[in-house]
Design a protein around this motif. Structure first.
Motif, PDB file in Angstrom:
ATOM      1  N   PRO A 182       0.930  -1.052   0.073  1.00  0.00           N
ATOM      2  CA  PRO A 182       0.025  -0.001  -0.052  1.00  0.00           C
ATOM      3  C   PRO A 182       0.883   1.293  -0.088  1.00  0.00           C
ATOM      4  O   PRO A 182       1.900   1.265   0.835  1.00  0.00           O
ATOM      5  N   GLY A 183       0.562   2.264  -0.659  1.00  0.00           N
ATOM      6  CA  GLY A 183       1.008   3.432  -1.093  1.00  0.00           C
ATOM      7  C   GLY A 183       2.358   3.425  -1.770  1.00  0.00           C
ATOM      8  O   GLY A 183       3.117   4.579  -2.004  1.00  0.00           O
ATOM      9  N   VAL A 184       2.758   2.247  -2.152  1.00  0.00           N
ATOM     10  CA  VAL A 184       4.082   2.359  -2.848  1.00  0.00           C
ATOM     11  C   VAL A 184       3.686   2.602  -4.349  1.00  0.00           C
ATOM     12  O   VAL A 184       3.160   1.693  -5.042  1.00  0.00           O
ATOM     13  N   PRO A 185       4.483   3.423  -5.047  1.00  0.00           N
ATOM     14  CA  PRO A 185       4.249   3.819  -6.690  1.00  0.00           C
ATOM     15  C   PRO A 185       4.611   2.613  -7.470  1.00  0.00           C
ATOM     16  O   PRO A 185       5.841   2.020  -7.188  1.00  0.00           O
ATOM     17  N   ILE A 186       3.689   2.049  -8.390  1.00  0.00           N
ATOM     18  CA  ILE A 186       3.969   0.943  -9.140  1.00  0.00           C
ATOM     19  C   ILE A 186       4.051   1.545 -10.819  1.00  0.00           C
ATOM     20  O   ILE A 186       3.545   2.472 -11.074  1.00  0.00           O
ATOM     21  N   SER A 187       5.116   1.225 -11.163  1.00  0.00           N
ATOM     22  CA  SER A 187       5.399   1.424 -12.716  1.00  0.00           C
ATOM     23  C   SER A 187       5.187   0.142 -13.426  1.00  0.00           C
ATOM     24  O   SER A 187       5.783  -1.119 -12.961  1.00  0.00           O
ATOM     25  N   LEU A 188       4.416   0.297 -14.483  1.00  0.00           N
ATOM     26  CA  LEU A 188       4.289  -1.040 -15.403  1.00  0.00           C
ATOM     27  C   LEU A 188       4.996  -0.596 -16.875  1.00  0.00           C
ATOM     28  O   LEU A 188       5.332   0.454 -17.357  1.00  0.00           O
ATOM     29  N   THR A 189       5.251  -1.740 -17.624  1.00  0.00           N
ATOM     30  CA  THR A 189       6.106  -1.666 -18.878  1.00  0.00           C
ATOM     31  C   THR A 189       5.148  -1.163 -19.961  1.00  0.00           C
ATOM     32  O   THR A 189       3.929  -1.580 -19.623  1.00  0.00           O
ATOM     33  N   THR A 190       5.621  -0.635 -20.810  1.00  0.00           N
ATOM     34  CA  THR A 190       5.122  -0.348 -21.959  1.00  0.00           C
ATOM     35  C   THR A 190       5.819  -0.825 -23.258  1.00  0.00           C
ATOM     36  O   THR A 190       5.537  -0.511 -24.412  1.00  0.00           O
ATOM     37  N   SER A 191       6.828  -1.597 -22.908  1.00  0.00           N
ATOM     38  CA  SER A 191       8.085  -2.045 -23.855  1.00  0.00           C
ATOM     39  C   SER A 191       7.171  -2.694 -25.161  1.00  0.00           C
ATOM     40  O   SER A 191       6.381  -3.208 -24.991  1.00  0.00           O
ATOM     41  N   ALA A 192       7.907  -2.297 -26.506  1.00  0.00           N
ATOM     42  CA  ALA A 192       7.593  -2.954 -27.555  1.00  0.00           C
ATOM     43  C   ALA A 192       8.059  -4.419 -27.409  1.00  0.00           C
ATOM     44  O   ALA A 192       7.652  -5.055 -28.562  1.00  0.00           O
ATOM     45  N   ASP A 193       8.787  -4.946 -26.741  1.00  0.00           N
ATOM     46  CA  ASP A 193       8.750  -6.105 -26.674  1.00  0.00           C
ATOM     47  C   ASP A 193       7.777  -6.919 -26.267  1.00  0.00           C
ATOM     48  O   ASP A 193       7.634  -8.123 -26.412  1.00  0.00           O
ATOM     49  N   VAL A 194       6.752  -6.392 -25.481  1.00  0.00           N
ATOM     50  CA  VAL A 194       5.536  -6.914 -25.154  1.00  0.00           C
ATOM     51  C   VAL A 194       4.614  -6.789 -26.361  1.00  0.00           C
ATOM     52  O   VAL A 194       3.925  -7.822 -26.579  1.00  0.00           O
ATOM     53  N   GLU A 195       4.563  -5.577 -26.818  1.00  0.00           N
ATOM     54  CA  GLU A 195       3.756  -5.652 -28.046  1.00  0.00           C
ATOM     55  C   GLU A 195       4.339  -4.769 -28.944  1.00  0.00           C
ATOM     56  O   GLU A 195       4.534  -3.610 -28.962  1.00  0.00           O
ATOM     57  N   SER A 196       4.847  -5.341 -30.289  1.00  0.00           N
ATOM     58  CA  SER A 196       5.418  -4.514 -31.251  1.00  0.00           C
ATOM     59  C   SER A 196       4.835  -3.775 -32.091  1.00  0.00           C
ATOM     60  O   SER A 196       5.460  -2.807 -32.630  1.00  0.00           O
ATOM     61  N   ASP A 197       3.549  -4.011 -32.312  1.00  0.00           N
ATOM     62  CA  ASP A 197       2.903  -2.917 -33.174  1.00  0.00           C
ATOM     63  C   ASP A 197       2.052  -1.820 -32.640  1.00  0.00           C
ATOM     64  O   ASP A 197       1.564  -1.920 -31.270  1.00  0.00           O
ATOM     65  N   PRO A 198       2.753  -0.699 -32.842  1.00  0.00           N
ATOM     66  CA  PRO A 198       2.436   0.636 -32.010  1.00  0.00           C
ATOM     67  C   PRO A 198       0.879   0.699 -31.741  1.00  0.00           C
ATOM     68  O   PRO A 198       0.480   1.512 -31.077  1.00  0.00           O
ATOM     69  N   ARG A 199       0.285   0.684 -33.113  1.00  0.00           N
ATOM     70  CA  ARG A 199      -1.293   0.882 -32.904  1.00  0.00           C
ATOM     71  C   ARG A 199      -2.046  -0.229 -32.149  1.00  0.00           C
ATOM     72  O   ARG A 199      -2.758   0.312 -31.185  1.00  0.00           O
ATOM     73  N   ARG A 200      -1.421  -1.303 -31.818  1.00  0.00           N
ATOM     74  CA  ARG A 200      -2.230  -2.073 -31.084  1.00  0.00           C
ATOM     75  C   ARG A 200      -1.663  -2.002 -29.612  1.00  0.00           C
ATOM     76  O   ARG A 200      -2.607  -2.221 -28.773  1.00  0.00           O
ATOM     77  N   ARG A 201      -0.459  -1.526 -29.542  1.00  0.00           N
ATOM     78  CA  ARG A 201      -0.175  -1.265 -28.146  1.00  0.00           C
ATOM     79  C   ARG A 201      -1.003  -0.041 -27.618  1.00  0.00           C
ATOM     80  O   ARG A 201      -1.369  -0.161 -26.621  1.00  0.00           O
ATOM     81  N   LEU A 202      -0.961   1.091 -28.470  1.00  0.00           N
ATOM     82  CA  LEU A 202      -1.957   2.155 -28.138  1.00  0.00           C
ATOM     83  C   LEU A 202      -3.326   1.802 -27.753  1.00  0.00           C
ATOM     84  O   LEU A 202      -3.897   2.152 -26.668  1.00  0.00           O
ATOM     85  N   GLU A 203      -3.849   0.956 -28.665  1.00  0.00           N
ATOM     86  CA  GLU A 203      -5.293   0.395 -28.209  1.00  0.00           C
ATOM     87  C   GLU A 203      -5.424  -0.287 -26.773  1.00  0.00           C
ATOM     88  O   GLU A 203      -6.388  -0.235 -26.184  1.00  0.00           O
ATOM     89  N   GLN A 204      -4.300  -1.174 -26.671  1.00  0.00           N
ATOM     90  CA  GLN A 204      -4.449  -2.070 -25.277  1.00  0.00           C
ATOM     91  C   GLN A 204      -4.254  -0.996 -24.166  1.00  0.00           C
ATOM     92  O   GLN A 204      -5.066  -1.167 -23.301  1.00  0.00           O
ATOM     93  N   VAL A 205      -3.383  -0.244 -24.252  1.00  0.00           N
ATOM     94  CA  VAL A 205      -3.098   0.788 -23.150  1.00  0.00           C
ATOM     95  C   VAL A 205      -4.349   1.764 -23.009  1.00  0.00           C
ATOM     96  O   VAL A 205      -4.864   1.999 -21.806  1.00  0.00           O
ATOM     97  N   ALA A 206      -5.056   2.083 -24.074  1.00  0.00           N
ATOM     98  CA  ALA A 206      -6.130   2.920 -23.947  1.00  0.00           C
ATOM     99  C   ALA A 206      -7.290   2.246 -23.356  1.00  0.00           C
ATOM    100  O   ALA A 206      -8.220   2.914 -22.557  1.00  0.00           O
ATOM    101  N   ALA A 207      -7.308   0.985 -23.564  1.00  0.00           N
ATOM    102  CA  ALA A 207      -8.452  -0.244 -22.820  1.00  0.00           C
ATOM    103  C   ALA A 207      -8.216  -0.148 -21.368  1.00  0.00           C
ATOM    104  O   ALA A 207      -9.101  -0.893 -20.631  1.00  0.00           O
ATOM    105  N   TRP A 208      -7.160   0.226 -20.902  1.00  0.00           N
ATOM    106  CA  TRP A 208      -6.810  -0.202 -19.314  1.00  0.00           C
ATOM    107  C   TRP A 208      -8.018   0.432 -18.427  1.00  0.00           C
ATOM    108  O   TRP A 208      -8.533   1.663 -18.883  1.00  0.00           O
ATOM    109  N   THR A 209      -8.361  -0.180 -17.644  1.00  0.00           N
ATOM    110  CA  THR A 209      -9.743   0.064 -16.602  1.00  0.00           C
ATOM    111  C   THR A 209      -8.860   0.630 -15.191  1.00  0.00           C
ATOM    112  O   THR A 209      -9.724   1.109 -14.283  1.00  0.00           O
ATOM    113  N   GLU A 210      -7.726   0.317 -14.989  1.00  0.00           N
ATOM    114  CA  GLU A 210      -6.940   0.403 -13.741  1.00  0.00           C
ATOM    115  C   GLU A 210      -5.714   1.038 -14.201  1.00  0.00           C
ATOM    116  O   GLU A 210      -4.855   0.284 -14.740  1.00  0.00           O
ATOM    117  N   TRP A 211      -5.267   2.271 -13.606  1.00  0.00           N
ATOM    118  CA  TRP A 211      -4.093   3.029 -14.284  1.00  0.00           C
ATOM    119  C   TRP A 211      -3.020   2.632 -13.195  1.00  0.00           C
ATOM    120  O   TRP A 211      -3.228   2.866 -11.890  1.00  0.00           O
TER     121      TRP A 211
END
Length: 253
Positions: free
Chosen positions: A84-113
Motif C-alpha cells: 500500500p502506498g508504494v508507486p507502481i510502474s508498468l512496462t509499455t515495452s515494444a518487446d511486449v507488443e511490437s505493433d505501436p497501433r495495437r499497443r496504443l489500443e491496449q493501453v487505452a483500454a486499461w481500466t486500472e491505471w
C-alpha cells in the motif's frame, strides 16, 4: 485505493536517493515472478529491503507478458494490496507488443491505471502513447536505452511532463555501459533537462552503472529484470537480495 500520482510521487522523492526494484521481465531466474501473487510477494520483499517503487511486467495465463487490460488490472490490484502506498510502474515495452497501433489500443483500454510507466523513447509510437498516459495522470519514466534515444527524447518536447529519466545502457561490458551512461547523461544535461535521473544497466554491468550514478547523486534501479547477479557475481536469491545490495550502496554514500 487512490493512486500515487506523478506530482506527489516526484515531490516525495526529492529528499532522498531513489531506489526502484524492477521485479521481472523476460529474464530466466528461479525467483522471477510471473503470476500476480508471485509478483506481489517479490514486490513486498523488495520494498522491505529498501525499494521505494516497483516496476513490473504483467503476465497472462499463458505465461506471456501482456498489456491486456484485465491482466494489468488484476496484477495491479494484488500488488497494491501487498504494498500500500508504494508507486507502481508498468512496462509499455515494444518487446511486449511490437505493433505501436495495437499497443496504443491496449493501453487505452486499461481500466486500472498504474502510478507510473517506463516508456522507451526510441520506440515507434512512443510519443503518442505518452500523451495518452499523461492524459490519465500516469507519470512517465522516460527510458533512454542509448544515446540516440536521449536525442529523440530531447527533440520530443516531452521532458517537462515526465517524472524522471531512466538511463538504461544495455552494454554487456561494465566499462562500455558506464561510458554509454555518461554520454546519455551529457545529452540530457546539455539540453537543460533537470529531471530526476535513475540509472541502471544489464547483467553484471548494471552494478557499475549503479555505482557511477550513486557517486553523481542519481537514483538507481535493480532487480531481476536488470540483473540476476549480485555485485560480486553471485547469483541473487531474488529481488529482495538485489535491492538490499543496492540499498547498501546508497547507504555507503
Amino acid at each position: 485505493m487512490t493512486n500515487v500520482r506523478a506530482d506527489d510521487e516526484s515531490e516525495a522523492n526529492m529528499s532522498q536517493p531513489f531506489l526502484q526494484a524492477a521485479l521481472n521481465g523476460d529474464r530466466e531466474h528461479p525467483a522471477a515472478p510471473r503470476s500476480p501473487e508471485a509478483i506481489a510477494r517479490e514486490a513486498a520483499g523488495a520494498v522491505a529491503a529498501g525499494a521505494r517503487s516497483v516496476h513490473l511486467h504483467p503476465y497472462d495465463r499463458d505465461d506471456r507478458q501482456s498489456l491486456d487490460a484485465a491482466v494489468c488490472a488484476a496484477t495491479l490490484r494484488v500488488v497494491r494490496a501487498a504494498c500500500p502506498g508504494v508507486p507502481i510502474s508498468l512496462t509499455t515495452s515494444a518487446d511486449v507488443e511490437s505493433d505501436p497501433r495495437r499497443r496504443l489500443e491496449q493501453v487505452a483500454a486499461w481500466t486500472e491505471w498504474p502510478d507510473l510507466v517506463t516508456a522507451n523513447q526510441g520506440e515507434e509510437g512512443i510519443v503518442e502513447l505518452c500523451e495518452l498516459l499523461i492524459s490519465h495522470g500516469v507519470g512517465i519514466e522516460a527510458g533512454l536505452l542509448g544515446w540516440r534515444d536521449a536525442e529523440l527524447f530531447v527533440a520530443s518536447g516531452l521532458a517537462s511532463r515526465c517524472v524522471r529519466v531512466m538511463v538504461e545502457p544495455l552494454d554487456a561490458d561494465p566499462d562500455d555501459a558506464v561510458a554509454h551512461a555518461e554520454r546519455i547523461e551529457r545529452i540530457v544535461a546539455d539540453a537543460g533537462i533537470t529531471l530526476e535521473q535513475v540509472h541502471h544497466g544489464d547483467g553484471i554491468a548494471s552494478w557499475a552503472v549503479n555505482a557511477r550514478a550513486v557517486d553523481r547523486g542519481h537514483g538507481i534501479r535493480t532487480g531481476l529484470e536488470d540483473t540476476p547477479v549480485l555485485p560480486d557475481g553471485r547469483l541473487a536469491a531474488g529481488n529482495a537480495d538485489l535491492v538490499a545490495a543496492a540499498a547498501a550502496m546508497l547507504a555507503a554514500h
